[in-house]
Write a protein that holds these residues in place. Sequence first.
Motif, mmCIF file in Angstrom:
data_model
loop_
_atom_site.group_PDB
_atom_site.id
_atom_site.type_symbol
_atom_site.label_atom_id
_atom_site.label_comp_id
_atom_site.label_asym_id
_atom_site.label_seq_id
_atom_site.Cartn_x
_atom_site.Cartn_y
_atom_site.Cartn_z
ATOM 1 N N LEU A 3 -14.914 31.965 34.727
ATOM 2 C CA LEU A 3 -14.622 33.395 34.650
ATOM 3 C C LEU A 3 -15.337 34.025 33.465
ATOM 4 O O LEU A 3 -15.925 35.109 33.578
ATOM 5 N N ALA A 4 -15.307 33.365 32.325
ATOM 6 C CA ALA A 4 -15.976 33.894 31.134
ATOM 7 C C ALA A 4 -17.470 34.021 31.360
ATOM 8 O O ALA A 4 -18.089 35.025 30.977
ATOM 9 N N LEU A 5 -18.090 33.016 31.987
ATOM 10 C CA LEU A 5 -19.526 33.081 32.263
ATOM 11 C C LEU A 5 -19.851 34.145 33.300
ATOM 12 O O LEU A 5 -20.862 34.844 33.198
ATOM 13 N N LEU A 6 -18.995 34.279 34.297
ATOM 14 C CA LEU A 6 -19.234 35.271 35.344
ATOM 15 C C LEU A 6 -19.194 36.684 34.778
ATOM 16 O O LEU A 6 -19.987 37.552 35.167
ATOM 17 N N LYS A 7 -18.288 36.928 33.848
ATOM 18 C CA LYS A 7 -18.181 38.255 33.240
ATOM 19 C C LYS A 7 -19.439 38.623 32.448
ATOM 20 O O LYS A 7 -19.712 39.808 32.242
ATOM 21 N N GLN A 8 -20.195 37.619 32.021
ATOM 22 C CA GLN A 8 -21.420 37.902 31.278
ATOM 23 C C GLN A 8 -22.533 38.436 32.178
ATOM 24 O O GLN A 8 -23.451 39.105 31.699
ATOM 25 N N SER A 9 -22.461 38.155 33.489
ATOM 26 C CA SER A 9 -23.541 38.546 34.395
ATOM 27 C C SER A 9 -23.123 39.577 35.431
ATOM 28 O O SER A 9 -23.925 40.435 35.809
ATOM 29 N N ALA A 10 -21.888 39.506 35.924
ATOM 30 C CA ALA A 10 -21.421 40.477 36.918
ATOM 31 C C ALA A 10 -21.107 41.800 36.230
ATOM 32 O O ALA A 10 -20.714 41.835 35.067
ATOM 33 N N ASP A 11 -21.286 42.894 36.952
ATOM 34 C CA ASP A 11 -20.939 44.196 36.389
ATOM 35 C C ASP A 11 -19.429 44.340 36.256
ATOM 36 O O ASP A 11 -18.946 44.977 35.324
ATOM 37 N N ALA A 12 -18.694 43.767 37.180
ATOM 38 C CA ALA A 12 -17.229 43.768 37.076
ATOM 39 C C ALA A 12 -16.677 42.605 37.881
ATOM 40 O O ALA A 12 -17.231 42.217 38.914
ATOM 41 N N VAL A 13 -15.581 42.037 37.400
ATOM 42 C CA VAL A 13 -14.911 40.924 38.061
ATOM 43 C C VAL A 13 -13.485 41.340 38.392
ATOM 44 O O VAL A 13 -12.765 41.858 37.536
ATOM 45 N N VAL A 14 -13.104 41.128 39.640
ATOM 46 C CA VAL A 14 -11.737 41.401 40.096
ATOM 47 C C VAL A 14 -11.028 40.070 40.224
ATOM 48 O O VAL A 14 -11.417 39.220 41.033
ATOM 49 N N CYS A 15 -10.005 39.839 39.405
ATOM 50 C CA CYS A 15 -9.284 38.566 39.394
ATOM 51 C C CYS A 15 -8.011 38.655 40.224
ATOM 52 O O CYS A 15 -7.238 39.594 40.082
ATOM 53 N N LEU A 16 -7.790 37.633 41.038
ATOM 54 C CA LEU A 16 -6.560 37.516 41.813
ATOM 55 C C LEU A 16 -5.940 36.159 41.501
ATOM 56 O O LEU A 16 -6.222 35.172 42.167
ATOM 57 N N PRO A 17 -5.100 36.070 40.484
ATOM 58 C CA PRO A 17 -4.468 34.783 40.158
ATOM 59 C C PRO A 17 -3.518 34.348 41.272
ATOM 60 O O PRO A 17 -2.590 35.073 41.635
ATOM 61 N N ASN A 18 -3.756 33.159 41.830
ATOM 62 C CA ASN A 18 -2.882 32.655 42.889
ATOM 63 C C ASN A 18 -1.432 32.553 42.433
ATOM 64 O O ASN A 18 -0.507 32.655 43.244
ATOM 65 N N GLN A 19 -1.212 32.347 41.136
ATOM 66 C CA GLN A 19 0.142 32.181 40.624
ATOM 67 C C GLN A 19 1.008 33.415 40.893
ATOM 68 O O GLN A 19 2.226 33.310 41.028
ATOM 69 N N ARG A 20 0.376 34.587 41.015
ATOM 70 C CA ARG A 20 1.144 35.811 41.278
ATOM 71 C C ARG A 20 1.715 35.853 42.685
ATOM 72 O O ARG A 20 2.557 36.706 42.990
ATOM 73 N N LEU A 21 1.268 34.949 43.549
ATOM 74 C CA LEU A 21 1.807 34.922 44.907
ATOM 75 C C LEU A 21 3.295 34.633 44.925
ATOM 76 O O LEU A 21 4.002 35.001 45.865
ATOM 77 N N HIS A 22 3.795 33.962 43.884
ATOM 78 C CA HIS A 22 5.230 33.665 43.828
ATOM 79 C C HIS A 22 6.050 34.950 43.870
ATOM 80 O O HIS A 22 7.157 34.975 44.399
ATOM 81 N N ALA A 23 5.521 36.017 43.285
ATOM 82 C CA ALA A 23 6.241 37.293 43.278
ATOM 83 C C ALA A 23 5.965 38.114 44.525
ATOM 84 O O ALA A 23 6.688 39.078 44.802
ATOM 85 N N LEU A 24 4.934 37.755 45.290
ATOM 86 C CA LEU A 24 4.569 38.528 46.472
ATOM 87 C C LEU A 24 5.164 37.973 47.757
ATOM 88 O O LEU A 24 5.406 38.723 48.703
ATOM 89 N N LEU A 25 5.402 36.659 47.798
ATOM 90 C CA LEU A 25 5.788 35.999 49.040
ATOM 91 C C LEU A 25 7.160 35.342 48.922
ATOM 92 O O LEU A 25 7.583 34.959 47.828
ATOM 93 N N PRO A 26 7.861 35.185 50.045
ATOM 94 C CA PRO A 26 9.160 34.499 50.025
ATOM 95 C C PRO A 26 9.020 33.060 49.542
ATOM 96 O O PRO A 26 7.969 32.429 49.740
ATOM 97 N N PRO A 27 10.060 32.500 48.906
ATOM 98 C CA PRO A 27 9.984 31.132 48.375
ATOM 99 C C PRO A 27 9.653 30.078 49.424
ATOM 100 O O PRO A 27 9.048 29.055 49.100
ATOM 101 N N ALA A 28 10.033 30.319 50.686
ATOM 102 C CA ALA A 28 9.820 29.320 51.728
ATOM 103 C C ALA A 28 8.414 29.373 52.328
ATOM 104 O O ALA A 28 8.099 28.594 53.235
ATOM 105 N N THR A 29 7.561 30.256 51.823
ATOM 106 C CA THR A 29 6.203 30.390 52.365
ATOM 107 C C THR A 29 5.422 29.094 52.161
ATOM 108 O O THR A 29 5.407 28.536 51.061
#
Length: 331
Positions: free
Chosen positions: A156-182
Amino acid sequence: MATEQDMTNETGRPPRCRVLVAGVGGGAGHVLGHMLADWAEPPVVAAVNTDARALAESSVGLKVVIGRTVTKGLGAGGDVELGRLAANEDLDALRALVSGYDLLILIASLGGGTATGVAPILARLAREEGLLTLAYVTLPFDFEGTRRQEQAQEGLALLKQSADAVVCLPNQRLHALLPPATSLPEAFGFVDRMMSAGIRGLWTLLARDNMLNLDFSDLQSLVENSGNECCFGYGEGRGPGKAEQALRELLEGPMLEKGRVIANSGAMILHVIGGPDLPLAELQTIHRRFQEAARPGARISMGAAVLDDWTGRLALTVLAAEHWMPPTRTA
């Protein structure tokens, strides 16, 4: 690698913006699969991988196998340095891939060997060729281990040096988006669909003639003054209350930290996708709610596209620059 056919849209006119969508590594391949399954008239889509077998099984038409000498076509095996060596082995092929476009939308699931090693190099080549580069990346779940987490942060750090912008989607946030049984496949499928809808919406507004167009200069201004990082939010609604459903999912959900990102952002792009039944009143409601949620003086660029297969549905996608750095004016 853009062809004359790529430079015209379904009306026979040159597209408003020449877009290449490129997925790097195995995880991105799954996103591309979801994307193409739902996309009747997609832009040019390419898959880049060290794993020749995975590419052979992909539904993507444009495939670039890299690093045959160093990986023997078997993938990078989680080794980031091997991914870098593979990219460096085929720099000419990667440069030819991005040549001739205005915008590269780069997709990568960071943490493994190929995506983490190759994505920053592909972004650098795109910048050298004059493309605006917007990267959508996912970060590993905590349970995937420290090594993958550390490799993802390095990439991610290296990508930010070359890309104009980086959109991050941390998989860990899925715990708050999806039911526990998913299940795990369902969770990854949700991320794939969310990224696909966001990228499809952005491309539609940039490349086609729409009800409310988004200019390429709007995106360019946002990403070039975003501090190399944009936040992503997505909300969808169905039926009579579809606009309110989508607004609630977007503004109260964890992707934008329950509205905190919108409240702090200095600039954002809001794009709306609806069907032929999309009323003007819903667009007015959406814009008003974002003005109320945003900080005073925030720049809100809004576009809206009508797709025939979206009757009774509405999707909202936001790219927000939380660390907005307005361009300096020169005398």
